[in-house]
Design an enzyme around this catalytic site. Structure first.
Site, short mmCIF file in Angstrom:
data_model
loop_
_atom_site.label_atom_id
_atom_site.label_comp_id
_atom_site.label_asym_id
_atom_site.label_seq_id
_atom_site.Cartn_x
_atom_site.Cartn_y
_atom_site.Cartn_z
N ASP A 219 71.12 78.95 3.81
CA ASP A 219 71.26 78.13 2.61
C ASP A 219 72.74 77.78 2.42
O ASP A 219 73.57 78.11 3.28
CB ASP A 219 70.73 78.90 1.38
CG ASP A 219 71.59 80.11 1.01
OD1 ASP A 219 72.57 80.40 1.73
OD2 ASP A 219 71.29 80.76 0.00
N ASP B 192 75.76 78.14 -0.65
CA ASP B 192 76.00 78.81 -1.93
C ASP B 192 77.29 78.28 -2.57
O ASP B 192 78.31 78.16 -1.89
CB ASP B 192 76.16 80.32 -1.71
CG ASP B 192 75.03 80.93 -0.89
OD1 ASP B 192 73.96 81.16 -1.45
OD2 ASP B 192 75.23 81.16 0.34
N ASP C 45 72.04 77.52 -3.50
CA ASP C 45 72.20 78.42 -4.64
C ASP C 45 73.45 78.02 -5.42
O ASP C 45 74.52 77.86 -4.84
CB ASP C 45 72.40 79.88 -4.17
CG ASP C 45 71.12 80.52 -3.68
OD1 ASP C 45 70.03 80.04 -4.08
OD2 ASP C 45 71.19 81.49 -2.91
P1 TTP Z 1 72.91 84.79 0.90
O1 TTP Z 1 73.03 83.34 0.68
O2 TTP Z 1 71.54 85.37 0.84
O3 TTP Z 1 73.54 85.24 2.30
P2 TTP Z 1 74.68 84.63 3.21
O4 TTP Z 1 75.26 83.40 2.59
O5 TTP Z 1 75.63 85.73 3.50
O6 TTP Z 1 73.93 84.30 4.54
P3 TTP Z 1 73.26 82.91 4.98
O7 TTP Z 1 74.29 82.19 5.76
O8 TTP Z 1 72.07 83.27 5.79
O9 TTP Z 1 72.87 82.19 3.72
O10 TTP Z 1 73.77 85.58 -0.17
C1 TTP Z 1 75.15 85.36 -0.34
C2 TTP Z 1 75.79 86.45 -1.13
O11 TTP Z 1 75.35 86.42 -2.48
C3 TTP Z 1 75.45 87.85 -0.63
O12 TTP Z 1 76.64 88.55 -0.45
C4 TTP Z 1 74.70 88.51 -1.71
C5 TTP Z 1 75.06 87.71 -2.93
N1 TTP Z 1 73.96 87.64 -3.88
C6 TTP Z 1 74.12 88.22 -5.13
O13 TTP Z 1 75.17 88.79 -5.42
N2 TTP Z 1 73.09 88.17 -6.01
C7 TTP Z 1 71.92 87.57 -5.71
O14 TTP Z 1 71.01 87.55 -6.55
C8 TTP Z 1 71.78 86.96 -4.41
C9 TTP Z 1 70.51 86.28 -4.01
C10 TTP Z 1 72.83 87.03 -3.53
MN MN Z 2 74.00 81.85 1.92
MN MN Z 3 72.15 82.28 -1.10
#
Ligand code: TTP
Ligand code: MN
Ligand code: MN
Ligand code: MN
Length: 394
Positions: free
Chosen positions: A204, A206, A318
């Site tokens: 995703d 973020d 996100d």
């Molecule tokens: P992710 O987007 O799940 O993971 P990522 O960006 O490291 O990996 P990817 O490239 O596959 O997307 O989560 C990002 C960070 O956000 C992770 O460190 C955990 C944090 N997080 C929170 O703190 N609270 C939450 O509710 C969620 C879903 C994630």
């Molecule tokens: Mn992510």
């Molecule tokens: Mn995420």
């Protein structure tokens, strides 16, 4: 009688947040095996085992050369008996029999397929598997009513299971920035998650949004979402309002690891032309074929979707909004990796008698909150050497 030249590392600290873990990994054959077992444990509601495998894998990721002999692992932390057996199997046989068995198992395959649907967690998948549902087709044929997230997840299954590239992440960043600037000029947007750590792809994208004047960020998310919806950029969204101020259990001691910021879990509709951006001329032929009327007419059908002939792509995004006073904590908490975050909190609690969350840092000895306006200050409060995002890939 250990051959010094064969030793891969003399001292490796035991907490992942004490180590520098880049994306360069010299031990992928071991870390892939251990990560698969971690994933299987997590999907089977065995979080303790999952963490043990994740810690072992993360320790190996931090080594600067490949492990070629079990003797090299002497004195290294985070390796339990089970992980050591897996490593030994890989060293001796080129693969782990447990990993191979797991990969082939109908249960694991079904868990992967079903949790691959956005909105479906391990518990739901488990329940469906017990009813004999192992595939998307079986799920669609069943009488189950899916919630709104799961319906969107199923509809955009192929797109959402295709990794998001950095270029797509940047294109979405431009759209989000336009939305935020239209509804609150002066607000700031930061790319967080895996892309901030330098990953080339992710599941995703973020973003963390704040405003330099405390309080100006209140109520921002619904406005951003309305703007995006009015422009047709959202295929799905669920906004959760900030529950931090109303909580009774104290900001640094949340009931779960979930934080309480105003946030939006969404599925973006990213147009091909936005995604290609400045490279448009190079891909002119692709663009032309994408807009051929005979293909566009077919847009909704399954076969067209699988061939990806529609002029847009679904991407998970996100969005999180933080007040500026909590920004450094939110930034640190949302940059990841998940294991790095978990290890930071474990370090804070076990080694420093502090409670760290994405909102604040509380010192239990002094009975007070420790302020910070940068990640560097938080690491300093925790008595840790500063680790930049690109070295948090534990
Ligand atoms: P992710 O987007 O799940 O993971 P990522 O960006 O490291 O990996 P990817 O490239 O596959 O997307 O989560 C990002 C960070 O956000 C992770 O460190 C955990 C944090 N997080 C929170 O703190 N609270 C939450 O509710 C969620 C879903 C994630
Ligand atoms: Mn992510
Ligand atoms: Mn995420
Ligand atoms: Mn290296």
């Amino acid at each position: 009688q250990v051959d010094e030249s064969k030793e891969v590392e003399s001292i490796v600290p035991s907490y992942a947040c004490q180590r520098r873990t880049t994306l360069e990994n010299h031990n992928t054959v071991f870390t892939d095996a251990l990560s698969l077992l971690a994933e299987n444990a997590e999907l089977s509601d065995e979080d303790g085992r999952g963490v043990a495998f994740r810690r072992a894998a993360a320790m190996l990721k931090a080594l600067h050369s490949p492990v070629t002999d079990l003797l090299q692992l002497r004195g290294l932390p985070c390796l339990g008996g089970h992980s050591l057996r897996v490593i030994k199997d890989v060293l001796e046989n080129g693969a782990s029999s447990e990993v191979e068995f797991t990969k082939q198992s109908e249960r694991f395959k079904a868990l992967k397929v079903l949790t691959g649907i956005f909105g479906v967690g391990a518990k739901t998948a488990e329940r469906w598997i017990r009813e004999g549902i192992h595939s998307l087709q079986q799920l669609q044929d069943s009488a189950h009513t899916l919630n709104r997230a799961q319906q969107a997840g199923l509809e955009h299954y192929d797109d959402l299971n295709q990794p998001v590239t950095k270029a797509e992440g940047d294109a979405i960043g431009e759209i989000v920035a336009k939305a935020v600037m239209s509804v609150l000029p002066g607000a700031q947007i930061t790319l967080i998650g895996g892309f901030r750590r330098g990953k080339l792809t992710g599941h995703d994208v973020d973003f963390l949004i704040t405003h330099p004047e405390e309080g100006r960020e209140v109520g921002l998310m619904p406005k951003v979402v309305s703007w995006l919806e009015s422009k047709g950029f959202l295929l799905y969204q669920k906004t959760t309002r900030n529950s931090y101020l109303e909580s009774k259990d104290g900001p640094a001691r949340p009931s779960s690891n979930m934080d309480r910021f105003e946030r939006c879990f969404s599925i973006f509709k990213l147009p091909e032309d936005e995604k290609q951006g400045t490279k448009q001329t190079e891909t002119l032929t692709d663009t032309c074929s994408l807009t051929t009327p005979s293909l566009v007419k077919d847009e909704g059908s399954e076969s067209t979707k699988r061939a990806n002939l529609k002029p847009w792509r679904a991407v998970r995004v996100d969005l999180v909004v933080s007040p500026i006073s909590q920004f450094a904590f939110a930034l640190l908490g949302w940059t990841g990796s998940k294991l790095f975050e978990r290890e930071l909190r474990r370090w804070a609690g076990h080694e420093k008698a502090m409670s760290l969350s994405s909102h604040a840092l509380y010192d239990n000895t002094q009975s007070k909150y420790l302020r910070a306006s940068s990640e560097e200050e938080i690491f300093a409060h925790l008595g840790l050497e500063y680790i930049p995002p690109s070295e948090r890939n534990a």
